[in-house]
Scaffold this active site. Structure first.
Site, PDB file in Angstrom:
ATOM      1  N   ARG A   8       0.851  36.351   8.006  1.00 46.82           N
ATOM      2  CA  ARG A   8       0.987  35.410   9.106  1.00 46.82           C
ATOM      3  C   ARG A   8       2.429  35.355   9.582  1.00 46.82           C
ATOM      4  O   ARG A   8       3.357  35.408   8.792  1.00 46.82           O
ATOM      5  CB  ARG A   8       0.565  34.005   8.660  1.00 46.82           C
ATOM      6  N   VAL A   9       2.592  35.285  10.889  1.00 43.47           N
ATOM      7  CA  VAL A   9       3.880  34.957  11.494  1.00 43.47           C
ATOM      8  C   VAL A   9       3.636  33.796  12.456  1.00 43.47           C
ATOM      9  O   VAL A   9       2.498  33.538  12.855  1.00 43.47           O
ATOM     10  CB  VAL A   9       4.527  36.158  12.233  1.00 43.47           C
ATOM     11  N   SER A  10       4.705  33.116  12.835  1.00 45.88           N
ATOM     12  CA  SER A  10       4.553  31.885  13.615  1.00 45.88           C
ATOM     13  C   SER A  10       4.394  32.095  15.108  1.00 45.88           C
ATOM     14  O   SER A  10       3.829  31.257  15.790  1.00 45.88           O
ATOM     15  CB  SER A  10       5.758  30.975  13.371  1.00 45.88           C
ATOM     16  N   SER A  11       4.901  33.192  15.646  1.00 46.16           N
ATOM     17  CA  SER A  11       4.846  33.339  17.101  1.00 46.16           C
ATOM     18  C   SER A  11       4.473  34.755  17.503  1.00 46.16           C
ATOM     19  O   SER A  11       4.582  35.701  16.718  1.00 46.16           O
ATOM     20  CB  SER A  11       6.184  32.945  17.731  1.00 46.16           C
ATOM     21  N   GLN A  14       6.838  37.820  17.011  1.00 47.64           N
ATOM     22  CA  GLN A  14       7.202  38.261  15.667  1.00 47.64           C
ATOM     23  C   GLN A  14       6.266  39.369  15.219  1.00 47.64           C
ATOM     24  O   GLN A  14       5.153  39.512  15.719  1.00 47.64           O
ATOM     25  CB  GLN A  14       7.153  37.084  14.690  1.00 47.64           C
TER      26      GLN A  14
END
Length: 187
Positions: A8-11, A14
Site C-alpha cells: 500500500r501507498v498513500s497517494s 507514489q
C-alpha cells in the site's frame, strides 16, 4: 497454506514497485496492492478482500507495519481478525510475526509508533501551512479529483466503489464529495 502479500501507498503518485518486488522475493502469492491512505480502513478494498478470503494457516505479509495501517487500533483489529481465522501476520522490516506472543507485543509497540509518526506528520504539515498563511504565500492545495465528474458518475447510477476505483480515491471520499463536505478541501 498461502503467503498473501499486501502492498500500500498513500497517494496515486507514489510507487508500489519496491514493495511488490520484496513480497514476490518472499514467495507471496497472491499479492494485493492499493493506493489509499492508511489512516483508517475506509476505502481499502484490497485489504478487505484479503481479510475476506484468508484461511486457517495462511499468512498475511507486509513489508512494513505502516503499510498495513497507521492507527494502532486498526492494526490490532486486523491481527485479531487474522487470529479468528487461524491466520498470521508477518512484517518483513523489522521481521516480526504473530506466530508467537513476543511478536504480538512488538507489533503493538510498532503500531503505536506508526500512529505517533502520522500525528507528527500532520502537525508539521499544519505548522507549515500556518507559516505560509502568515507569510501570505499559501494558496491552498489544488484539487486532485474532479468533483463534478465524480458527482456525474454517481448520478449515472454507478456504485460508489466503482467511482472510487475510477478516480483512485476511497469510497468515503466519494461520499464526502456527494454530500458537499469538501467544498474547500483538497482531495
Amino acid at each position: 497454506m498461502a503467503r498473501i502479500g499486501y502492498a500500500r501507498v498513500s497517494s496515486q503518485d507514489q510507487d508500489l514497485e519496491v514493495q511488490i518486488e520484496r513480497l514476490e522475493a518472499e514467495g507471496c502469492k497472491p499479492i494485493r496492492s492499493e493506493k489509499v491512505s492508511g489512516a483508517s480502513r475506509d476505502g481499502r478494498d484490497e485489504l478487505a478482500a484479503i481479510l475476506d478470503f484468508i484461511r486457517e494457516g495462511d499468512e498475511l505479509v507486509v513489508v512494513r507495519l505502516d503499510r498495513l495501517g497507521r492507527d494502532t487500533r486498526d492494526v490490532l483489529n486486523i491481527v485479531h481478525e487474522l487470529d479468528q481465522r487461524g491466520a498470521f501476520l508477518t512484517v518483513l522490516d523489522p521481521h516480526v510475526s504473530t506466530r508467537g506472543e513476543p511478536g504480538r507485543i512488538v507489533l503493538t509497540v510498532l503500531g503505536m509508533v506508526a500512529q505517533m509518526e502520522r500525528r507528527f506528520i500532520k502537525e508539521r504539515q499544519k505548522d507549515g501551512i500556518e507559516r505560509a498563511k502568515q507569510a501570505k504565500v499559501y494558496k491552498g492545495g489544488t484539487r486532485r479529483v474532479d468533483h463534478e465528474a465524480v458527482k456525474a458518475m454517481c448520478a449515472e447510477g454507478k456504485k460508489k466503489s466503482e467511482v472510487a476505483k475510477a478516480f483512485g480515491i476511497s469510497r468515503m471520499h466519494v461520499w464526502r464529495i456527494i454530500k458537499g463536505e469538501e467544498a474547500d478541501v483538497t482531495g
